[in-house]
Design a protein around this motif. Sequence first.
Motif, short mmCIF file in Angstrom:
data_model
loop_
_atom_site.label_atom_id
_atom_site.label_comp_id
_atom_site.label_asym_id
_atom_site.label_seq_id
_atom_site.Cartn_x
_atom_site.Cartn_y
_atom_site.Cartn_z
N GLU A 77 14.04 20.08 89.34
CA GLU A 77 15.12 20.31 88.60
C GLU A 77 15.21 21.63 87.94
OE1 GLU A 77 16.27 17.82 84.23
OE2 GLU A 77 14.08 18.04 84.97
N LEU A 78 16.24 22.19 87.74
CA LEU A 78 16.70 23.51 87.48
C LEU A 78 17.10 23.53 86.01
CD1 LEU A 78 18.73 24.20 90.61
CD2 LEU A 78 16.27 24.52 90.09
N PRO A 79 16.29 24.55 85.27
CA PRO A 79 16.77 24.77 83.76
C PRO A 79 17.84 25.82 83.66
CG PRO A 79 14.93 25.75 84.51
CD PRO A 79 14.89 24.97 85.58
N VAL A 80 18.90 25.75 83.09
CA VAL A 80 19.95 26.31 82.81
C VAL A 80 20.08 27.27 81.81
CG1 VAL A 80 22.53 26.59 83.15
CG2 VAL A 80 21.31 24.80 84.42
N ILE A 81 20.06 26.57 80.55
CA ILE A 81 20.10 27.33 79.42
C ILE A 81 19.54 26.63 78.01
CG2 ILE A 81 22.41 26.57 78.69
CD1 ILE A 81 23.25 29.29 77.65
N TRP A 82 18.76 27.27 77.57
CA TRP A 82 18.07 26.91 76.14
C TRP A 82 18.80 27.13 74.95
CZ3 TRP A 82 13.50 28.45 73.09
CH2 TRP A 82 13.28 27.63 71.98
N VAL A 83 19.34 26.34 74.01
CA VAL A 83 19.99 26.78 72.86
C VAL A 83 19.06 26.03 71.72
CG1 VAL A 83 22.12 26.60 71.39
CG2 VAL A 83 22.33 26.69 73.88
N GLY A 84 18.32 26.86 71.26
CA GLY A 84 17.44 26.08 70.25
C GLY A 84 16.45 27.06 69.68
N TYR A 85 15.17 26.82 69.04
CA TYR A 85 14.51 27.48 68.05
C TYR A 85 12.79 26.95 68.49
CZ TYR A 85 16.10 23.76 65.36
OH TYR A 85 16.10 22.44 64.81
N ASP A 86 11.89 27.72 67.74
CA ASP A 86 10.63 27.29 67.64
C ASP A 86 10.30 26.92 66.41
OD1 ASP A 86 9.71 27.12 70.26
OD2 ASP A 86 8.72 28.96 69.98
N VAL A 87 9.65 25.78 66.10
CA VAL A 87 9.06 25.62 64.67
C VAL A 87 7.48 25.20 64.94
CG1 VAL A 87 11.11 24.34 63.93
CG2 VAL A 87 9.11 23.15 65.09
N ALA A 88 6.82 25.78 63.87
CA ALA A 88 5.39 25.47 63.84
C ALA A 88 5.16 24.47 62.81
CB ALA A 88 4.77 26.72 63.18
N THR A 89 4.42 23.39 63.14
CA THR A 89 4.23 22.28 62.17
C THR A 89 2.73 22.50 61.50
OG1 THR A 89 2.79 21.02 63.94
CG2 THR A 89 5.27 20.91 64.11
N ARG A 90 2.75 22.37 60.42
CA ARG A 90 1.38 22.27 59.55
C ARG A 90 0.46 21.27 59.97
NH1 ARG A 90 2.23 19.16 54.08
NH2 ARG A 90 3.83 17.52 54.70
N PHE A 91 0.92 20.22 60.92
CA PHE A 91 -0.27 19.36 61.16
C PHE A 91 -1.00 19.82 62.38
CE2 PHE A 91 3.10 16.87 58.85
CZ PHE A 91 2.34 16.18 57.88
N THR A 92 -0.33 20.27 63.64
CA THR A 92 -0.69 20.62 64.83
C THR A 92 -0.92 22.17 64.69
OG1 THR A 92 1.25 20.73 65.71
CG2 THR A 92 -0.03 18.58 65.80
N ASN A 93 -0.31 22.90 63.78
CA ASN A 93 -0.46 24.33 63.96
C ASN A 93 -0.10 24.96 65.33
OD1 ASN A 93 -0.62 26.55 62.49
ND2 ASN A 93 -2.78 26.83 63.49
N LYS A 94 0.86 24.29 66.05
CA LYS A 94 1.50 24.91 67.39
C LYS A 94 2.78 25.10 67.53
CE LYS A 94 2.18 20.62 70.02
NZ LYS A 94 1.90 20.13 71.44
N ARG A 95 3.55 25.87 67.96
CA ARG A 95 4.88 25.90 68.24
C ARG A 95 5.56 25.22 68.98
NH1 ARG A 95 5.75 30.12 65.15
NH2 ARG A 95 7.90 30.04 65.52
N GLU A 96 6.54 24.50 68.53
CA GLU A 96 7.18 23.46 69.21
C GLU A 96 8.61 23.80 69.50
OE1 GLU A 96 6.46 19.36 68.25
OE2 GLU A 96 4.39 19.74 67.24
N ALA A 97 9.26 23.49 70.63
CA ALA A 97 10.45 23.86 71.02
C ALA A 97 11.40 22.91 70.38
CB ALA A 97 10.75 23.93 72.40
#
Length: 324
Positions: free
Chosen positions: A74-94
Amino acid sequence: MDSMEMYVSSLPPQRAAVFARLAAGASELAAQKPDIRDFVFVPGYAHPTWDDGQSVLWRAIEQMMLGSPAGDDELPVIWVGYDVATRFTNKREAQGFLVTDRRLIVKDDVDLVFSKGEARQYPLAVATTGVADTARAITSEAIDGYDWNGAGSLVDEEDVEWFRELLVAAITMTLDAVANTGTPIAAAPTTASDIRGRVKELGLSPAVKYADDKTHAKHFAKFAKKMPLDADEQILACFSASTLAGPYGLMLTDRRLRSRDLGEAPVTTQRSVIEPAAVRVNPANESQIVVAPGDVHDVPSHLSAREVGALVTLIQDWADGRVG
């Protein structure tokens, strides 16, 4: 694999050539939308704002695409988005919209302590109305069903419209480019015929409870006292919560739609009398679903507008016999 470069190097030469063509096209489209450039990432092309743009993009690809890929190439073409950091897991999620050569992947919820945020996907299958209409329809369904609350102040209404325009253009370009390579474009997909598969497809897994899940045994035991079932009636899926005042929510069984709001008597509607086309969110109350004339069911207020909309679709499919 830990980078886009390694992923591309693992592709057969023909697929790598298709990827290069799609990425080049996506880069041109991204340059035409400077107002949202901070949110737009193209594989293999430096980000105009973020020095670590390719690393951020690769994390999004890992989280949104590679966890459940639509094929090994599978080929990724473009991502339109942002990261968030959750207070529960403390990791960045797309979060946002990832276009590949096979689908549009959308993610607007995050991992919590006891549940995992799930992405939704819209296969890039060309409808009989043609490529342009297909791109608009896929984009509208994804954008209109997106829960923008998680974006906070990052994305305003004008940005959303720019997202919409870019996604339509990117999906159109992708479908045209794939067709020109001679690669068959997918036929219109079929949806799951089992209730659990359909729940997953609709992005409702974080909100559902199943009666055979032992972790919810006490919840269902309390529910049975407030909303007893008929003899041999089987719970298919339940969207509920509980307070000190007891459980409340909505459940689908093999024969009825049942619901209970806090402090209220249960409401029940036979599956056979529900007209699928009539099922809709109550215009006067977004936490209610109308299923038949005079039959209105409350849904838990913690469900997002997107989840309520997805629940409407699930009820329509269940009432029509498409899932069971």
